[in-house]
Design a protein around this motif. Structure first.
Motif, mmCIF file in Angstrom:
data_model
loop_
_atom_site.group_PDB
_atom_site.id
_atom_site.type_symbol
_atom_site.label_atom_id
_atom_site.label_comp_id
_atom_site.label_asym_id
_atom_site.label_seq_id
_atom_site.Cartn_x
_atom_site.Cartn_y
_atom_site.Cartn_z
ATOM 1 N N GLU A 197 35.977 28.076 37.898
ATOM 2 C CA GLU A 197 35.727 28.834 36.470
ATOM 3 C C GLU A 197 34.507 28.104 35.540
ATOM 4 O OE1 GLU A 197 37.128 31.545 34.480
ATOM 5 O OE2 GLU A 197 37.610 32.339 36.453
ATOM 6 N N ALA A 198 34.925 26.776 35.500
ATOM 7 C CA ALA A 198 33.924 25.926 34.769
ATOM 8 C C ALA A 198 32.483 25.748 35.078
ATOM 9 C CB ALA A 198 34.842 24.774 34.238
ATOM 10 N N GLU A 199 32.464 26.107 36.357
ATOM 11 C CA GLU A 199 31.005 26.064 36.912
ATOM 12 C C GLU A 199 30.229 27.374 36.631
ATOM 13 O OE1 GLU A 199 31.602 22.622 40.363
ATOM 14 O OE2 GLU A 199 32.238 24.646 40.499
ATOM 15 N N VAL A 200 31.008 28.326 36.031
ATOM 16 C CA VAL A 200 30.113 29.663 36.039
ATOM 17 C C VAL A 200 29.646 29.940 34.601
ATOM 18 C CG1 VAL A 200 30.912 32.112 36.069
ATOM 19 C CG2 VAL A 200 31.519 30.596 37.765
ATOM 20 N N GLU A 201 28.483 30.487 34.676
ATOM 21 C CA GLU A 201 28.000 30.767 32.895
ATOM 22 C C GLU A 201 27.680 32.190 33.386
ATOM 23 O OE1 GLU A 201 24.517 28.549 33.101
ATOM 24 O OE2 GLU A 201 25.393 26.612 32.552
ATOM 25 N N TYR A 202 27.864 32.599 31.927
ATOM 26 C CA TYR A 202 27.533 34.101 31.875
ATOM 27 C C TYR A 202 26.180 34.297 31.094
ATOM 28 C CZ TYR A 202 31.972 35.709 33.382
ATOM 29 O OH TYR A 202 33.136 36.070 34.056
ATOM 30 N N HIS A 203 25.298 35.118 31.856
ATOM 31 C CA HIS A 203 23.932 35.501 31.201
ATOM 32 C C HIS A 203 23.943 36.866 31.416
ATOM 33 C CE1 HIS A 203 23.185 31.001 31.015
ATOM 34 N NE2 HIS A 203 23.270 31.032 32.240
ATOM 35 N N ASP A 204 22.747 37.294 30.539
ATOM 36 C CA ASP A 204 22.363 38.669 30.622
ATOM 37 C C ASP A 204 21.885 39.197 31.802
ATOM 38 O OD1 ASP A 204 23.319 39.189 28.154
ATOM 39 O OD2 ASP A 204 21.462 39.104 27.149
ATOM 40 N N HIS A 205 22.310 40.255 32.708
ATOM 41 C CA HIS A 205 21.706 40.458 33.740
ATOM 42 C C HIS A 205 21.162 42.232 33.883
ATOM 43 C CE1 HIS A 205 21.043 39.941 37.959
ATOM 44 N NE2 HIS A 205 22.057 41.076 38.269
ATOM 45 N N VAL A 206 20.314 42.417 34.504
ATOM 46 C CA VAL A 206 20.153 43.723 34.909
ATOM 47 C C VAL A 206 20.690 44.018 36.339
ATOM 48 C CG1 VAL A 206 18.658 45.420 35.065
ATOM 49 C CG2 VAL A 206 18.262 43.874 33.542
ATOM 50 N N SER A 207 21.700 44.751 36.422
ATOM 51 C CA SER A 207 22.413 45.312 37.838
ATOM 52 C C SER A 207 21.910 46.843 38.123
ATOM 53 C CB SER A 207 24.005 45.236 37.908
ATOM 54 O OG SER A 207 24.147 43.966 37.751
ATOM 55 N N GLN A 208 22.122 47.015 39.379
ATOM 56 C CA GLN A 208 22.111 48.577 39.771
ATOM 57 C C GLN A 208 23.164 49.071 39.623
ATOM 58 O OE1 GLN A 208 18.990 49.295 41.035
ATOM 59 N NE2 GLN A 208 18.072 47.610 42.210
ATOM 60 N N SER A 209 23.084 50.072 38.859
ATOM 61 C CA SER A 209 24.158 50.862 38.438
ATOM 62 C C SER A 209 24.301 52.214 39.147
ATOM 63 C CB SER A 209 24.361 51.245 36.891
ATOM 64 O OG SER A 209 25.093 52.472 36.793
#
Ligand SMILES: [Zn+2]
Length: 1003
Positions: A197-209
């Motif tokens: 968990e602690a090695e994960v950072e949240y960033h803005d991302h563009v996904s295919q919806s």
């Protein structure tokens, strides 16, 4: 004779110019040569213990200014506790294993053309790399003035540490917390490892919806022959997970609509029909039927491109009505909700993805039911916003007319902290710590706490009461957080509580090389063997040889070395190559450091209090990190929380409030190493700046702010220098004046100083260093520099050197400078110690060895009242003097005489505790009982620094205040205007007081 030679002019070698950049390193050498830290510890052997346990920084790179903040705050606390007489040892630590080092080392090896390196070689290079940075950081931390046992730090790569970490792990294994399971974990494709968990950072991302239709199967069609062909619509932002789709979840309590579009029928959540219609550009559609979700129970659908069917399952817990279609695509191998639903319904945990992050066949399903062959090998990792796997799936959907709509979708998405790429969620065989596993000995505590009225009501979230009563480690940790540990600031409690309440089981295995090996084996059938006794034997082996032995020896050699004598289980044929999550490394310091180091034990305490740390202090990201890993491991393995109090500080942010983060890619815009600041301003200015900020929120780094603190520093230094410069002929043993014989002015400043002292100590005790800074800098700027130091100049310079009045003031100065150096020492570690050296008769060689003894200097109410009144009078008179000076009626204030005609009218104020006589009364008929005309007007004259003061008591008709030229002549020596000048023919140009001083000087 030159009269000016008879003056007691100030003199000191304590330099005005700080020159910290040169002076501090010299002082450091002196501390080291004198073994200052060891001396302090030796002098406190029998004292009460105070343990601040150091959270280990990562042994990588230069010391960042944010890490400097952390170390300085810790040092302030430890220096303060030492000053208060406690034994406060500081054992610094370093976190040495982990991906960033392995990443860097492997990269360097590849660059050097070495692609064949085996695990043991890489590990040796990693150790050398870590040790290099430990040395660099150690030098930089010391340069900040941080005192500690720098030669004996704790390193998570030390074999003794690794062995204790494994012994703690063995206890946790023995108590049944550790299991092996296939479970979705965060997976970093470039780093080829599972992430915590602690090695994960949240960033803005563009996904295919995408909106995809899944055809309902015959059973449904048979029941509803008029509606052929009928589909359920799903929405997903990870098209590559569609090959792993095994089910579709709906919410049984929400209403769904059957919408007719052209010749086809689609089920969509009623509240989302309009949005979906817009997205899919349905020009003409009509709702033909509505129904609650539970009508989909036991329905079957056909996978759009795999040769298999899936089930519709109720997923009320997570199918919501705000986004999507009301149907959620379920891939139990690729999501936590999916995994849980899959487990409940007996679905395989199917994850057709390999370690390289490419689509691949998996053993969980027959090959003919899996994805079309052309998808196999397509990579999920995105390049320029697209991935081969997504493209292959989208192509397949388009070909089969199953794709209704596709668009870009902007959202916050988890990324690997190291490679900065989006992570995937992927089921793998891993070792886990079961967070809800329980222990019999907790039952009583759970009963007690859960029966406490309001315990659950006061929690920030809803919990299932019945489950919690039989709760496991999670509930044990919740109780520790709320009932046993103090959190400063108190929101820390909610933050860690929230992190613990919602956390999944702890995935503790990593497919990495640079870490502590998990001493597990596999039998001939591929079943894992993890046994507490084997782990303990491995710990003994590693304590002797270091953990490289695990990577150097073969499975059979290791098995022979660690197999318990009475082993009856399966024989091992292979060894585990997994390493422990690095958070297990640092989180095990309760066992490897707190319980091990002799100097950290609290003598006279019992139970866990013997080894529990008094304080942990780290940044606010550690509620998810070290605070939590330390708490869970210590509760499970040691049976108690590792800390009593947890302090949290904010982060260093730049002027735009952007976090100055060590992991920011592409280097820093401006230098953010601690060294850059220390080289420019000196460590003490950096320390003072740290103290000046309220560290509980984020701290803004700007040159402007540091420069401002630099000015405060100069003010403090000048005040200390002034005090020292007037003590050159003062020997406290010979010349000290007892309290009751001190002059009123000196008693006033010592009284004010005693109040300051109480406030400053209280602020230190509350860990509010910005309050310490404010109180001290305010007192030094106002009471000392602009009042007391100014007023006492005359008596210090012109009185006879040994006059009682001058010795009284020197006594006060001596006490002030001693107290100030001590109160400043935790913050201005260098400057306070430098000034301390110049204090006559100082009790210890270094201020950091000294003990702060609170002197209760008290004045009577009457005395406080009179002095309060005198200072108020001074404030009232100064503007008259200033006006006269501006009008050039007088030059220096000593040229002035002030006549007060109607004191009652002027001195109308409330002063001090005597509320019954709230203002002074000067009338002859009714004089104020505490006002002595002769004594007090003389004192006031000194406070205002004029030559003559005449208070005409009673109601005169004259104006209230008249400033005029003083009577008599100016004394050549003291510059006072006196009327007795010329009366003594031997000294015709000086006043009577000066003649006395001169006579004594001759003698
Ligand atoms: Zn004089």
């Amino acid at each position: 004779m030159e009269y000016k030679d008879t003056l007691n002019l100030p003199c000191t070698d304590f330099a005005m110019k700080a020159d910290l950049v040169t002076r501090e390193p010299e002082r450091l050498k002196k501390w080291e040569a004198a073994k200052l830290y060891e001396k302090i510890q030796a002098s406190r052997t029998d004292a009460e213990k105070f343990v601040l346990h150091d959270g280990p920084p990562f042994a990588n790179g230069d010391v960042h200014v944010g890490t400097a903040l952390n170390k300085i705050l810790k040092d302030i606390i430890i220096k303060y506790q030492t000053l208060r007489g406690k034994s406060a040892p500081y054992i610094p630590g370093w976190d040495c294993h982990g991906l960033p080092i392995e990443f860097k080392v492997s990269q360097d090896m590849r660059k050097a053309g070495d692609t064949s390196a085996n695990a043991a070689t890489i590990r040796k290079a990693c150790e050398a790399y870590a040790r290099k940075y430990i040395d660099i950081q150690r030098t930089q931390f010391k340069r900040l003035g941080v005192l500690g046992d720098w030669e004996n730090p704790y390193l998570t790569l030390n074999k003794e540490y690794e062995a204790d970490e494994l012994r703690l792990f063995a206890d946790i294994v023995a108590k049944g917390f550790v299991y092996r399971g296939k479970k979705p974990v965060y997976w970093s494709i470039p780093c080829r490892t599972a992430l915590a968990e602690a090695e994960v950072e949240y960033h803005d991302h563009v996904s295919q919806s995408v909106y995809v239709k899944f055809g309902l199967m015959d059973q449904y069609q048979e029941q509803n022959p008029a509606q052929k062909p009928t589909f359920v619509l799903i929405w997903t932002t990870t098209p590559w997970t569609l090959p792993a789709n095994l089910a579709i979840a709906y919410n049984s309590k929400l209403e769904y609509s059957l919408v007719k579009v052209g010749a086809e029928f689609y089920w969509v959540l009623s509240s989302l029909v309009e949005t979906v219609a817009q997205k899919c550009q349905w020009q003409d559609y009509q709702t033909v039927e509505t129904a609650l979700g539970d009508r989909f129970l036991k329905q079957i659908y056909k996978h759009p491109f795999c040769n298999r069917n899936g089930k519709l399952l109720p997923g009320d817990a997570f199918v919501e009505s705000s986004t999507g279609t009301g149907f959620v695509h379920i891939a139990p191998g690729h999501g936590l909700d999916d995994y849980n639903l899959g487990r409940q319904n007996g679905l395989p945990i199917y994850s057709p993805v390999n370690d390289d992050g490419a689509l691949a066949y998996s053993n969980e399903l027959p090959v003919e039911q899996q994805m079309p062959a052309e998808m196999v090998g397509k990579s999920i990792l995105e390049k320029h916003g697209k991935s081969d796997a997504n493209e292959a799936v989208l192509h397949e959907l388009r070909v089969r007319h199953a794709l209704l709509h596709q668009e870009n979708y902007h959202h916050s998405y988890p990324h690997c902290w190291r490679s900065k790429t989006p992570v995937i969620f992927r089921a793998m065989d891993q070792w886990f710590i079961k967070v809800d596993h329980t222990q019999d000995e907790w039952k009583k505590l759970f009963e007690e706490v859960t029966n406490k009225p309001g315990w659950f009501n006061s929690l920030p979230m809803e919990l299932d009461f019945e489950t919690e009563k039989e709760g496991g480690l999670r509930v044990r940790a919740m109780i520790a957080v709320t009932e046993e540990v103090k959190w400063i600031p108190d929101w820390g409690s909610n933050r860690i509580f929230g992190a613990i309440v919602s956390r999944p089981d702890w995935c503790i295995s990593r497919q990495r090389t640079w870490g502590v090996p998990i001493p597990a084996f596999y039998d001939a059938n591929g079943n894992a063997i993890l046994d507490a006794q084997i782990v303990r034997n491995a710990a003994d082996l590693i304590e002797k040889h270091g953990s490289n032995i695990w990577f150097e020896k073969s499975a059979s050699e290791l098995w022979a070395l660690v197999k318990p004598a009475n082993w009856t289980g399966a024989e091992a044929v292979a060894k585990s190559n997994d390493t422990l999550d690095v958070w297990i490394d640092s989180g095990s310091s309760s066992r490897a450091v707190l319980k091990q180091r002799q100097e950290l034990q609290h003598a006279g305490k019992t139970g866990a209090e013997v080894w529990q740390a008094d304080v942990y202090l780290e940044g606010s990201d550690q509620h998810r990190g070290w605070f939590q890993s330390s708490l869970l491991l210590s509760l499970a393995g040691n049976g108690a929380a590792p800390f009593k109090t947890v302090l949290t500080h904010g982060f260093m942010v730049d002027a735009d409030r952007e976090k100055i983060s060590k992991s920011k890619q592409g280097g820093y815009e401006k230098p953010q190493t601690a060294e850059a600041y220390v080289k420019k301003y000196g460590a003490d200015v950096v320390r003072l700046w740290v103290a000046s900020q309220d560290y509980r929120s984020d701290i803004v780094v700007s040159e402007e702010r540091i420069n401002k603190v630099g000015e405060t520093y100069r003010g403090i230094r000048n005040a200390l220098r002034y005090q020292l410069s007037n003590l050159y002929d003062f020997d406290p043993a010979k010349h000290s004046v007892p309290d009751e014989k001190l002059t009123g002015l000196d008693r006033w400043i010592l009284g004010e100083f005693a109040k300051l002292e109480a406030e400053v100590l209280a602020a230190y005790d509350q860990y509010e260093f910005h309050v310490v800074y404010q109180k001290l800098s305010q007192f030094i700027a106002v009471e000392l520099s602009s009042v007391y130091h100014d007023v006492i100049k005359d008596r210090l310079y012109t009185d006879a050197a040994n006059s009682p009045r001058r010795r009284s003031t020197q006594t006060a100065l001596h006490r002030l400078v001693t107290g100030l150096c001590q109160m400043l020492a935790p913050i201005l570690a260098f400057t306070a110690d430098e000034a301390w050296e110049f204090i006559p008769g100082k009790p210890t060689g270094s201020v950091h060895e000294s003990e702060f003894k609170v002197v209760n200097f008290q004045r009577s109410e009457v005395e406080e009242y009179v002095w309060g009144a005198l200072f108020k009078m001074r404030e009232l008179l100064l503007p008259y003097l200033e006006k006269s000076r501006t009008a050039k009626e007088i030059g220096k204030s000593l040229e002035a005489k002030i006549t007060i005609g109607n004191p009652d009218e002027l001195f109308q104020f409330d002063c001090g505790p005597q509320t019954a006589n709230s203002h002074l009364n000067f009338s002859r008929s009714n004089p104020h009982p505490n006002w002595d005309q002769n004594i007090h007007s003389h004192l006031l004259k000194e406070l205002v620094n004029i030559s003559q003061l005449d208070i005409k008591a009673g109601h005169e008709k004259e104006a209230v205040v008249i400033v005029s030229k003083a009577d008599g002549q100016k004394c050549e020596r003291c510059w006072h205007w006196e009327t007795d000048i010329g009366k003594n023919l031997d000294h015709s140009t000086i006043c009577g007081r000066c003649i006395e001083a001169v006579m004594q000087f001759k003698a």
